[in-house]
Design a protein around this motif. Structure first.
Motif, short mmCIF file in Angstrom:
data_model
loop_
_atom_site.label_atom_id
_atom_site.label_comp_id
_atom_site.label_asym_id
_atom_site.label_seq_id
_atom_site.Cartn_x
_atom_site.Cartn_y
_atom_site.Cartn_z
N PHE A 1 7.54 -40.12 -10.75
CA PHE A 1 8.32 -38.75 -10.95
C PHE A 1 7.17 -38.08 -10.21
CE2 PHE A 1 9.19 -34.68 -12.06
CZ PHE A 1 10.32 -34.46 -12.72
N GLY A 2 5.70 -38.48 -10.44
CA GLY A 2 5.19 -36.93 -9.93
C GLY A 2 4.89 -36.85 -8.11
N TYR A 3 4.75 -38.47 -8.02
CA TYR A 3 5.15 -38.66 -6.73
C TYR A 3 6.02 -37.90 -5.78
CZ TYR A 3 2.93 -41.25 -2.90
OH TYR A 3 2.33 -42.16 -1.38
N MET A 4 7.05 -38.92 -6.19
CA MET A 4 8.53 -38.01 -5.70
C MET A 4 8.03 -36.09 -5.34
SD MET A 4 10.87 -40.71 -6.86
CE MET A 4 13.09 -39.91 -6.08
N TYR A 5 7.32 -35.46 -6.25
CA TYR A 5 7.52 -34.26 -6.34
C TYR A 5 6.65 -34.00 -5.82
CZ TYR A 5 6.46 -29.59 -8.09
OH TYR A 5 6.07 -28.37 -8.32
N ILE B 1 18.26 -45.00 -21.32
CA ILE B 1 19.38 -44.41 -20.42
C ILE B 1 20.42 -43.36 -20.31
CG2 ILE B 1 21.09 -45.73 -19.10
CD1 ILE B 1 20.09 -48.51 -19.15
N ASP B 2 20.52 -43.05 -22.10
CA ASP B 2 21.36 -42.13 -22.19
C ASP B 2 20.38 -40.73 -22.23
OD1 ASP B 2 23.67 -43.78 -22.62
OD2 ASP B 2 23.52 -43.74 -24.70
N TYR B 3 19.29 -41.41 -22.05
CA TYR B 3 18.29 -40.74 -22.56
C TYR B 3 18.10 -38.95 -21.40
CZ TYR B 3 13.77 -37.59 -23.16
OH TYR B 3 12.84 -37.07 -22.64
N VAL B 4 18.20 -40.37 -19.48
CA VAL B 4 17.54 -40.14 -18.55
C VAL B 4 19.14 -39.13 -17.94
CG1 VAL B 4 16.84 -41.01 -16.14
CG2 VAL B 4 15.82 -41.32 -18.48
N LYS B 5 20.72 -40.00 -18.28
CA LYS B 5 21.78 -39.58 -17.96
C LYS B 5 22.05 -37.35 -18.51
CE LYS B 5 24.14 -43.48 -16.92
NZ LYS B 5 25.19 -44.53 -17.48
N GLN B 6 20.88 -37.58 -19.07
CA GLN B 6 21.32 -36.18 -20.65
C GLN B 6 20.53 -35.44 -19.69
OE1 GLN B 6 20.70 -36.79 -24.79
NE2 GLN B 6 21.13 -34.43 -24.39
N LEU C 1 17.05 -35.67 -9.36
CA LEU C 1 18.31 -36.61 -10.36
C LEU C 1 17.82 -37.98 -9.37
CD1 LEU C 1 21.12 -33.02 -8.79
CD2 LEU C 1 20.25 -35.11 -11.65
N LYS C 2 17.18 -37.57 -7.75
CA LYS C 2 17.29 -38.84 -6.85
C LYS C 2 16.46 -39.91 -7.96
CE LYS C 2 15.19 -38.70 -3.15
NZ LYS C 2 14.71 -38.90 -1.88
N TRP C 3 15.46 -39.15 -7.95
CA TRP C 3 14.37 -39.61 -8.93
C TRP C 3 15.28 -40.33 -10.52
CZ3 TRP C 3 13.24 -39.11 -14.87
CH2 TRP C 3 11.79 -39.99 -14.78
N ALA C 4 15.70 -39.51 -10.48
CA ALA C 4 16.23 -40.23 -11.77
C ALA C 4 17.69 -41.61 -12.35
CB ALA C 4 17.13 -38.97 -13.18
N ASP C 5 18.03 -41.16 -11.10
CA ASP C 5 19.03 -42.41 -9.76
C ASP C 5 18.03 -43.97 -10.11
OD1 ASP C 5 21.29 -41.85 -10.41
OD2 ASP C 5 20.97 -40.51 -8.22
N THR C 6 17.16 -44.15 -9.16
CA THR C 6 16.15 -44.93 -9.33
C THR C 6 15.61 -45.22 -10.80
OG1 THR C 6 13.88 -43.97 -8.82
CG2 THR C 6 15.89 -44.14 -7.45
N VAL C 7 15.54 -44.38 -11.32
CA VAL C 7 14.57 -44.88 -12.96
C VAL C 7 15.90 -45.51 -14.11
CG1 VAL C 7 14.02 -44.51 -15.37
CG2 VAL C 7 13.13 -43.20 -12.98
N ILE C 8 17.36 -44.91 -13.72
CA ILE C 8 18.09 -45.85 -14.28
C ILE C 8 18.90 -47.05 -14.00
CG2 ILE C 8 20.58 -45.97 -14.38
CD1 ILE C 8 20.37 -42.25 -15.00
N MET C 9 18.41 -47.10 -12.48
CA MET C 9 18.71 -48.62 -12.04
C MET C 9 17.85 -49.29 -12.63
SD MET C 9 19.54 -48.68 -7.93
CE MET C 9 18.69 -48.35 -7.64
N LYS C 10 16.65 -48.46 -12.31
CA LYS C 10 15.21 -50.09 -12.88
C LYS C 10 15.94 -50.39 -14.28
CE LYS C 10 11.89 -47.94 -10.24
NZ LYS C 10 10.26 -47.51 -10.07
N MET C 11 16.14 -49.37 -15.14
CA MET C 11 16.33 -49.52 -16.28
C MET C 11 17.34 -50.91 -16.75
SD MET C 11 15.54 -46.48 -18.55
CE MET C 11 16.45 -45.57 -17.90
#
Lengths: 182, 182
Positions: A160-164, B114-119, B169-179
């Motif tokens: 996150f930090g990196y992207m920020y 996953i839900d947490y990041v979606k929120q 949002l971009k970060w969140a999407d990649t994290v969700i994918m990884k999860m």
DNA sequence: TGGGTCATGTAACCTGTTACATGATTAG
DNA sequence: CTAATCATGTAACAGGTTACATGACCCA
């Protein structure tokens, strides 16, 4: 009271002193949550009063005596509770004195403002470097624990930090361009 | 003391009351600097004690009396000084209870996280919408002033916000994918 | 041998948050 | 007609920042 909970989280890994907690904090959480040394000590004693922690005083020669804290059941419950309820969570917060000044910079000369944003860029670059160092720390921890998944979420926060910072640099470049065209 | 200076900046545009300042603040600066109503009143009286402001009490019927503040020469000097010295400026700050929790979320189930990041994503989307509203306000101000350049820096701060939420949002999407792959 | 830094913290102050007060006025 | 909101704020408390204290040890 996120600071308290951050400390609880760390104490949930191992019993330790304010001094050590301060160091761990700065190594791991500091990039998205700052805490002053003095603040950590204060919160620790408050948490002890709450019954979330107990402490044992260890007498030392050569070094000042120290207090080793450990989390209680009630502390674990509190931590769990914090992790699982997101009412009252501040999802997004942004706070930037840099932007506040920029907002009021109309009266300043174009060149001054360009320099100002350039200085900002270089701060972002520094911050990125220090995050890369964090990346190395994370890798070491993972290896030490033998499980690369153990630091998964930590790693995501660093990303996150990196992207920020990348985004900040991109923004700064476009602003500088626009200013130069003025 | 950036809050004081933010208020000075606004008072440099026009004389006004704490109540009105509170509203302007929330319309323009709030996205990168939050201030509580009560905090604004407190800072105003401190600034008056410092001599940066003077106030005039206006008696009203039907409404509570009010205090109209105006900036003094000494206040203008202070504002100028703040704008022009960047020692002690906190260039970058990031603070996120969201990330703090995520950091400690190893023990929680994959689905919960996953839900947490979606929120989180949906909060970012909300924030983006409210920034778009700000965009409209900025446009109106510019028109009202007749000079599109007048709000240039304000606009840049809003763009910062926009890019920020996009990045989140971009970060969140990649994290969700990884999860999901875990 | 004098100046940093380590290993512990404490004290004072300033900033931010939450809760409340009060008499119009507007909305349903 | 009653509840919310407007137009003013104040008070109390919690959280964050800055400055300082002290006796070892380490470096130049």
């Amino acid at each position: 009271m996120p600071l308290k909970h951050g400390l609880l989280g760390l104490l949930n890994y191992q019993n330790t002193t304010g001094y050590e907690l301060n160091k761990s904090f700065k190594e791991s959480l500091n990039f998205f949550w700052k805490a002053q040394t003095s603040q950590i000590y204060r919160e620790l004693s408050k948490m002890e009063n709450e019954g979330w922690l107990v402490s044992e005083r260890i007498v030392q020669h050569k070094r000042p005596n120290k207090k080793v804290y450990s989390i209680t059941d009630s502390g674990k419950k509190e931590l769990d509770n914090w992790l699982n309820t997101n009412e009252s969570l501040e999802w997004i917060t942004l706070r930037s004195e840099f932007l506040l000044k920029l907002f009021f910079s109309d009266e300043k000369s174009k060149q001054e403002n360009i320099d100002y944003v350039k200085q900002y860029k270089s701060k972002c670059q520094e911050a990125m470097l220090s995050l890369e160092a964090t990346g190395a720390i994370i890798a070491k921890h993972s290896e030490a624990l033998g499980d690369p998944e153990k630091a998964f979420y930590w790693e995501q926060t660093a990303i996150f930090g990196y992207m920020y910072y990348e985004m900040c640099l991109k923004w700064a470049d476009t602003v500088i361009m626009k200013m130069e065209e003025k």
